[in-house]
Each structure stands twice: as C-alpha cells, then as structure tokens.
Design an enzyme around this catalytic site. Structure first.
Site, PDB file in Angstrom:
ATOM      1  N   LEU A 106       0.848  -1.201   0.000  1.00 27.32           N
ATOM      2  CA  LEU A 106       0.000   0.000   0.000  1.00 27.32           C
ATOM      3  C   LEU A 106       0.879   1.244   0.000  1.00 27.32           C
ATOM      4  CD1 LEU A 106      -3.213   0.268   0.424  1.00 27.32           C
ATOM      5  CD2 LEU A 106      -2.339  -1.990   0.968  1.00 27.32           C
ATOM      6  N   TYR A 137       7.675  10.865   4.267  1.00 27.66           N
ATOM      7  CA  TYR A 137       6.728   9.744   4.145  1.00 27.66           C
ATOM      8  C   TYR A 137       6.626   9.313   2.679  1.00 27.66           C
ATOM      9  CZ  TYR A 137       1.927   7.713   4.271  1.00 27.66           C
ATOM     10  OH  TYR A 137       0.805   6.928   4.152  1.00 27.66           O
ATOM     11  N   PRO A 164      -3.502   4.388  -3.253  1.00 26.72           N
ATOM     12  CA  PRO A 164      -4.846   4.899  -2.992  1.00 26.72           C
ATOM     13  C   PRO A 164      -4.840   6.402  -2.736  1.00 26.72           C
ATOM     14  CG  PRO A 164      -4.199   3.219  -1.370  1.00 26.72           C
ATOM     15  CD  PRO A 164      -2.962   3.651  -2.105  1.00 26.72           C
ATOM     16  N   ASP A 270      -1.912  24.241   4.090  1.00 24.61           N
ATOM     17  CA  ASP A 270      -2.854  23.731   3.085  1.00 24.61           C
ATOM     18  C   ASP A 270      -2.358  22.432   2.458  1.00 24.61           C
ATOM     19  OD1 ASP A 270      -5.026  25.430   3.043  1.00 24.61           O
ATOM     20  OD2 ASP A 270      -4.212  26.744   1.466  1.00 24.61           O
TER      21      ASP A 270
HETATM   22  N1  LIG Z   1      -5.485   6.692   5.540  1.00 27.86           N
HETATM   23  C1  LIG Z   1      -5.333   7.161   4.325  1.00 27.86           C
HETATM   24  O1  LIG Z   1      -5.954   8.162   3.940  1.00 27.86           O
HETATM   25  C2  LIG Z   1      -4.403   6.474   3.370  1.00 27.86           C
HETATM   26  C3  LIG Z   1      -3.651   5.360   3.732  1.00 27.86           C
HETATM   27  N2  LIG Z   1      -2.816   4.776   2.797  1.00 27.86           N
HETATM   28  C4  LIG Z   1      -1.960   3.650   3.167  1.00 27.86           C
HETATM   29  O2  LIG Z   1      -2.697   2.558   3.673  1.00 27.86           O
HETATM   30  C5  LIG Z   1      -1.942   1.864   4.654  1.00 27.86           C
HETATM   31  C6  LIG Z   1      -2.736   1.724   5.932  1.00 27.86           C
HETATM   32  O3  LIG Z   1      -3.095   3.008   6.410  1.00 27.86           O
HETATM   33  P1  LIG Z   1      -4.253   3.216   7.497  1.00 27.86           P
HETATM   34  O4  LIG Z   1      -5.038   1.978   7.636  1.00 27.86           O
HETATM   35  O5  LIG Z   1      -4.907   4.487   7.165  1.00 27.86           O
HETATM   36  O6  LIG Z   1      -3.395   3.452   8.822  1.00 27.86           O
HETATM   37  P2  LIG Z   1      -3.812   3.222  10.346  1.00 27.86           P
HETATM   38  O7  LIG Z   1      -2.976   4.148  11.142  1.00 27.86           O
HETATM   39  O8  LIG Z   1      -5.278   3.237  10.507  1.00 27.86           O
HETATM   40  O9  LIG Z   1      -3.320   1.727  10.612  1.00 27.86           O
HETATM   41  C7  LIG Z   1      -1.982   1.410  10.539  1.00 27.86           C
HETATM   42  C8  LIG Z   1      -1.768   0.018  11.068  1.00 27.86           C
HETATM   43  O10 LIG Z   1      -0.370  -0.236  11.007  1.00 27.86           O
HETATM   44  C9  LIG Z   1       0.007  -0.953  12.147  1.00 27.86           C
HETATM   45  N3  LIG Z   1       1.368  -0.609  12.525  1.00 27.86           N
HETATM   46  C10 LIG Z   1       1.927   0.620  12.659  1.00 27.86           C
HETATM   47  N4  LIG Z   1       3.191   0.512  13.080  1.00 27.86           N
HETATM   48  C11 LIG Z   1       3.433  -0.818  13.245  1.00 27.86           C
HETATM   49  C12 LIG Z   1       4.551  -1.564  13.680  1.00 27.86           C
HETATM   50  N5  LIG Z   1       5.689  -0.956  14.036  1.00 27.86           N
HETATM   51  N6  LIG Z   1       4.445  -2.910  13.741  1.00 27.86           N
HETATM   52  C13 LIG Z   1       3.290  -3.519  13.385  1.00 27.86           C
HETATM   53  N7  LIG Z   1       2.201  -2.881  12.951  1.00 27.86           N
HETATM   54  C14 LIG Z   1       2.277  -1.534  12.888  1.00 27.86           C
HETATM   55  C15 LIG Z   1      -0.945  -0.539  13.273  1.00 27.86           C
HETATM   56  O11 LIG Z   1      -1.086  -1.669  14.111  1.00 27.86           O
HETATM   57  P3  LIG Z   1      -1.719  -1.658  15.611  1.00 27.86           P
HETATM   58  O12 LIG Z   1      -3.119  -1.153  15.472  1.00 27.86           O
HETATM   59  O13 LIG Z   1      -1.676  -3.070  16.044  1.00 27.86           O
HETATM   60  O14 LIG Z   1      -0.853  -0.741  16.418  1.00 27.86           O
HETATM   61  C16 LIG Z   1      -2.209  -0.177  12.504  1.00 27.86           C
HETATM   62  O15 LIG Z   1      -3.156  -1.213  12.553  1.00 27.86           O
HETATM   63  C17 LIG Z   1      -0.634   2.657   4.830  1.00 27.86           C
HETATM   64  O16 LIG Z   1       0.382   2.065   4.071  1.00 27.86           O
HETATM   65  C18 LIG Z   1      -0.975   4.008   4.262  1.00 27.86           C
HETATM   66  O17 LIG Z   1       0.140   4.648   3.724  1.00 27.86           O
HETATM   67  C19 LIG Z   1      -2.711   5.257   1.530  1.00 27.86           C
HETATM   68  C20 LIG Z   1      -3.442   6.336   1.135  1.00 27.86           C
HETATM   69  C21 LIG Z   1      -4.322   7.041   2.020  1.00 27.86           C
HETATM   70  C1  LIG Z   2      -3.433  10.643   2.699  1.00 27.22           C
HETATM   71  C2  LIG Z   2      -2.493  11.803   2.734  1.00 27.22           C
HETATM   72  O1  LIG Z   2      -2.699  12.546   3.931  1.00 27.22           O
HETATM   73  C3  LIG Z   2      -1.820  13.639   4.204  1.00 27.22           C
HETATM   74  O2  LIG Z   2      -1.914  14.647   3.254  1.00 27.22           O
HETATM   75  P1  LIG Z   2      -3.170  15.593   3.138  1.00 27.22           P
HETATM   76  O3  LIG Z   2      -4.081  15.113   2.090  1.00 27.22           O
HETATM   77  O4  LIG Z   2      -2.698  16.983   2.977  1.00 27.22           O
HETATM   78  O5  LIG Z   2      -3.835  15.352   4.558  1.00 27.22           O
HETATM   79  P2  LIG Z   2      -4.937  15.827   5.551  1.00 27.22           P
HETATM   80  O6  LIG Z   2      -6.090  14.930   5.437  1.00 27.22           O
HETATM   81  O7  LIG Z   2      -4.294  15.923   6.896  1.00 27.22           O
HETATM   82  O8  LIG Z   2      -5.322  17.319   5.119  1.00 27.22           O
HETATM   83  C4  LIG Z   2      -6.005  17.612   3.935  1.00 27.22           C
HETATM   84  C5  LIG Z   2      -6.365  19.080   3.896  1.00 27.22           C
HETATM   85  O9  LIG Z   2      -7.375  19.319   4.893  1.00 27.22           O
HETATM   86  C6  LIG Z   2      -7.045  20.458   5.681  1.00 27.22           C
HETATM   87  N1  LIG Z   2      -7.691  20.378   6.989  1.00 27.22           N
HETATM   88  C7  LIG Z   2      -8.682  21.202   7.416  1.00 27.22           C
HETATM   89  N2  LIG Z   2      -9.014  20.941   8.671  1.00 27.22           N
HETATM   90  C8  LIG Z   2      -8.245  19.880   9.048  1.00 27.22           C
HETATM   91  C9  LIG Z   2      -8.156  19.154  10.260  1.00 27.22           C
HETATM   92  O10 LIG Z   2      -8.829  19.425  11.261  1.00 27.22           O
HETATM   93  N3  LIG Z   2      -7.271  18.117  10.278  1.00 27.22           N
HETATM   94  C10 LIG Z   2      -6.503  17.790   9.186  1.00 27.22           C
HETATM   95  N4  LIG Z   2      -5.668  16.738   9.266  1.00 27.22           N
HETATM   96  N5  LIG Z   2      -6.557  18.500   8.035  1.00 27.22           N
HETATM   97  C11 LIG Z   2      -7.417  19.526   7.976  1.00 27.22           C
HETATM   98  C12 LIG Z   2      -5.529  20.437   5.690  1.00 27.22           C
HETATM   99  O11 LIG Z   2      -5.000  21.680   6.077  1.00 27.22           O
HETATM  100  C13 LIG Z   2      -5.229  20.043   4.240  1.00 27.22           C
HETATM  101  O12 LIG Z   2      -5.326  21.171   3.407  1.00 27.22           O
HETATM  102  C14 LIG Z   2      -0.419  13.184   4.254  1.00 27.22           C
HETATM  103  O13 LIG Z   2      -0.246  12.424   5.372  1.00 27.22           O
HETATM  104  C15 LIG Z   2      -0.037  12.393   3.029  1.00 27.22           C
HETATM  105  O14 LIG Z   2       1.161  11.754   3.273  1.00 27.22           O
HETATM  106  C16 LIG Z   2      -1.067  11.404   2.579  1.00 27.22           C
HETATM  107  O15 LIG Z   2      -0.771  10.398   1.983  1.00 27.22           O
END
Ligand SMILES: NC(=O)C1=CN([C@@H]2O[C@H](COP(=O)(O)OP(=O)(O)OC[C@H]3O[C@@H](n4cnc5c(N)ncnc54)[C@H](OP(=O)(O)O)[C@@H]3O)[C@@H](O)[C@H]2O)C=CC1
Ligand SMILES: C[C@H]1O[C@H](OP(=O)(O)OP(=O)(O)OC[C@H]2O[C@@H](n3cnc4c(=O)[nH]c(N)nc43)[C@H](O)[C@@H]2O)[C@@H](O)[C@@H](O)C1=O
Length: 316
Positions: A106, A137, A164, A270
């Site tokens: 991912l 990152y 994604p 932003d």
């Molecule tokens: N959220 C988003 O908007 C997006 C996410 N992604 C990608 O999707 C993937 C998952 O993200 P997401 O589900 O949102 O993240 P979360 O933070 O919700 O979940 C991350 C998971 O990773 C596990 N984890 C973190 N550190 C460790 C470690 N040291 N050892 C073992 N497990 C670990 C945690 O386990 P535990 O709960 O057991 O601590 C947790 O369940 C990532 O690769 C991210 O980059 C990509 C695009 C957008």
């Molecule tokens: C998935 C993606 O997620 C991150 O990038 P991002 O899209 O910029 O993330 P974001 O969701 O935090 O913000 C989107 C926008 O929203 C605005 N915003 C307003 N109000 C709040 C607020 O309350 N919280 C947050 N977090 N943002 C806010 C904020 O200022 C920005 O303009 C990276 O981790 C990147 O690595 C990545 O992969």
C-alpha cells in the site's frame, strides 16, 4: 488466492487493514494471520524474520505503516521516514526469503509531485518536487514501490503496489492532532454540536482539493487486484472526483447537523493544492468504486456514533 490460503494482513486493526479483513471474511477466506504491533513490531527485523519462518504466509497485504495527517507528517518527519522504511523493508525482504507467493504494498498518492498535472496518472512519478509537509513519508513510499519492482526484476517475485487516494471509513484515527481531515472534521463538528459551540475551526484556507475513497471500496479493489493483477506497473486507486476542503466541511457539517459557523485557520498548512488520481488503468482492469462520498459519510458518522467512546479512546 484459494479460500484456504494462508493470508497475512499486516495492520489489521487500522482503517485499511480492518476493511481488508472484513472483505476477505465476507468472500469466504478462512485462513487469515493477524498480529497487533504489540505482538509483532514490524520495525524489528528479528521479530519479522521469526514470524515469517514460523507462519510461512502465502499471501501478504502490507497495510501496516506509520500514517497521519498533514500536521503529524510535518511535525514527525523522522518517525515517518524511519518507521515506514523499516516496516516495509523487513516485510518485503522476509516475504522473499520465505517464499511468499504474492504481496500487495500500500503506497499513497503523496508520491506524486506537488504540482503534477491533474488528474495524476501513474507516469508522473518522479517528474517533479514533492509536497514538503509529507516528503519523508512519500520518499519511504516511493522506496517501497521501487523495492517491489526491483525484487520482481531480480528475483522473479510477484509483488504489486497500489496508490490509494485519501481514505476514510470505520476504525479511522479520530485524534484531532494526528488524523486526516475527514475524521478530524467529523469529530470537531460532532463535539461542537454537543457543546453548542458557535463555530468549528477548519485548518488552512479551505481551497485545497482532495479525493476521498471509502475504505470498503479500497478493500474491494485490493482483494480484486490481488486475485487478478500481476503487472509490474503500480496502480492508482480512487474515485476520479475531488472536492474542496470547504465543500467537504460543509458536507460533514450537514451530516452531523451542526448549526454554527465554519472558521478557516490559515496559519495551518494547506499542503498540496490538488491531488486527483487518474483511474484509467484501474478502470481498464475492470474495477470501479461503488460508494459515493455522501453514502460513505453517512455510514461513517453512524459508525462514529455507535462507537464514539471507542473511536475517541483509539484516538487518545
Ligand atoms: N489513511 C489514508 O488516507 C491512506 C492510507 N494509505 C496507506 O494505507 C496503509 C494503511 O493506512 P491506514 O489503515 O490508514 O493506517 P492506520 O494508522 O489506521 O493503521 C496502521 C496500522 O499499522 C500498524 N502498525 C503501525 N506501526 C506498526 C509496527 N511498528 N508494527 C506492526 N504494525 C504496525 C498498526 O497496528 P496496531 O493497530 O496493532 O498498532 C495499525 O493497525 C498505509 O500504508 C498508508 O500509507 C494510503 C493512502 C491514504
Ligand atoms: C493521505 C495523505 O494525507 C496527508 O496529506 P493531506 O491530504 O494533505 O492530509 P490531511 O487529510 O491531513 O489534510 C487535507 C487538507 O485538509 C485540511 N484540513 C482542514 N481541517 C483539518 C483538520 O482538522 N485536520 C486535518 N488533518 N486536516 C485539515 C488540511 O490543512 C489540508 O489542506 C499526508 O499524510 C499524506 O502523506 C497522505 O498520503
């Protein structure tokens, strides 16, 4: 994958991992391996090696990572690059040495240049400078893609990568400092409604545009690709439609039923002005998203209400 295949979902308690587990169970997969970070710290090579040698998973979904929103990425750059490089290197290499049949990595659309032409096709990778708030990152994620490609090229493995767009769904992080925008705003509007507050603060100017994909759609796409796609090129996953943060805030305000005002705090970053993915390749492979943002928001707000104690507890 066979329904009896041994499938390791790394990160199964997170937003993405939990959705993948739900999807696999729904489709009848019976042999899932899951470990929390307390049970198995994927940053530790010895622990990872021991786990793979003992359990011998056949398929791996690598959804464990250090993940956070714009401010968390900006404030903890060392943690984001180190943890992600360690986790993905340990898991990808152990998968190779233990004969994993297929792995899905991912990534994220932050790998693309800050000012990439929109919508962003897979071909714009490494054609320009990255967004500074999440460059460390993004560089870890680019390394993950290149590692999968390199192992395939040199060792003949079958490792695929997906990128994604911004995701949301059940088991998201609702912490107001470290979360992404959608869960943060849902919690802010909800708490402001309960406390009868006059306004809610939204970070930045409200003008950046983002695309939001429901986690159950994402899970459906990755299980589909695991079963059908064996190409070298990584694949974008999105809905092909974006909205401004201002529009998103108004939508969430309506879903929650908050009556007050929205106040923008332009002292907060932003980030990337726009991040819309080109989903032509994914559509060509026969997949498209099923949930609209309105449907997804209603489902997630209902889940938030039903699990509010748990959700806020997770955040702390
Ligand atoms: N959220 C988003 O908007 C997006 C996410 N992604 C990608 O999707 C993937 C998952 O993200 P997401 O589900 O949102 O993240 P979360 O933070 O919700 O979940 C991350 C998971 O990773 C596990 N984890 C973190 N550190 C460790 C470690 N040291 N050892 C073992 N497990 C670990 C945690 O386990 P535990 O709960 O057991 O601590 C947790 O369940 C990532 O690769 C991210 O980059 C990509 C695009 C957008
Ligand atoms: C998935 C993606 O997620 C991150 O990038 P991002 O899209 O910029 O993330 P974001 O969701 O935090 O913000 C989107 C926008 O929203 C605005 N915003 C307003 N109000 C709040 C607020 O309350 N919280 C947050 N977090 N943002 C806010 C904020 O200022 C920005 O303009 C990276 O981790 C990147 O690595 C990545 O992969």
């Amino acid at each position: 994958m066979e329904l009896t295949s041994k499938i390791y979902v790394a990160g199964h308690r997170g937003l993405v991992g939990s959705a993948i587990v739900r999807k696999l169970k729904e489709q009848g997969y019976k042999n899932l391996l899951c470990k929390t970070s307390q049970e198995l710290d994927l940053r530790d090579k010895n622990q990872v090696d021991q786990f793979f040698e003992q359990k011998k998973p056949e398929y791996v979904f690598l959804a464990a990572a250090r993940v956070g929103g714009i401010v968390a990425n900006n404030d903890y750059p060392a943690d984001f690059i180190r943890d992600n490089l360690q986790i993905q290197t340990n898991v990808i290499d152990a998968s190779y040495r233990n004969g994993v049949k297929k792995l899905l990595f991912l990534g994220s659309t932050c790998i693309y240049p800050k000012f990439a032409p929109q919508p962003m096709s897979e071909d714009v990778l490494l054609t320009g400078l990255l967004e500074p708030t999440n460059e460390p990152y993004a560089i870890a994620k680019i390394a993950g893609i290149k590692m999968c490609e390199s192992y395939n090229r040199q060792y003949g493995t079958n490792y695929i990568s997906v990128m994604p767009t911004n995701l949301y769904g059940f088991y998201d992080n609702f912490d107001l400092e470290t979360s992404h925008v959608l869960p943060a705003l849902m919690r802010k509007f909800h708490e402001a409604k309960l406390k009868n507050q006059p306004s809610v603060e939204v970070w930045g100017t409200g003008s950046p545009k983002r695309e939001f994909l429901y986690s159950d759609d994402l899970a459906d796409a990755v299980v589909y690709l695991m079963n059908t796609y064996n190409g070298t090129q990584f694949i974008n996953i999105g809905v092909g439609k974006d909205i401004s943060i201002k529009e998103l805030a108004e939508k969430i305000k309506d879903v929650v039923g908050f009556q007050g005002d929205i106040v923008f705090n332009s002292e907060k970053p932003d980030g990337t002005p726009r991040k819309l993915v080109d989903v032509t390749k994914l559509a060509g492979l026969g997949w498209q998203a099923a949930f609209s943002l309105d449907d997804g928001l209603s489902k997630v707000y209902k889940w938030f209400l039903d699990n509010v104690e748990e959700a806020v507890h997770i955040a702390k």
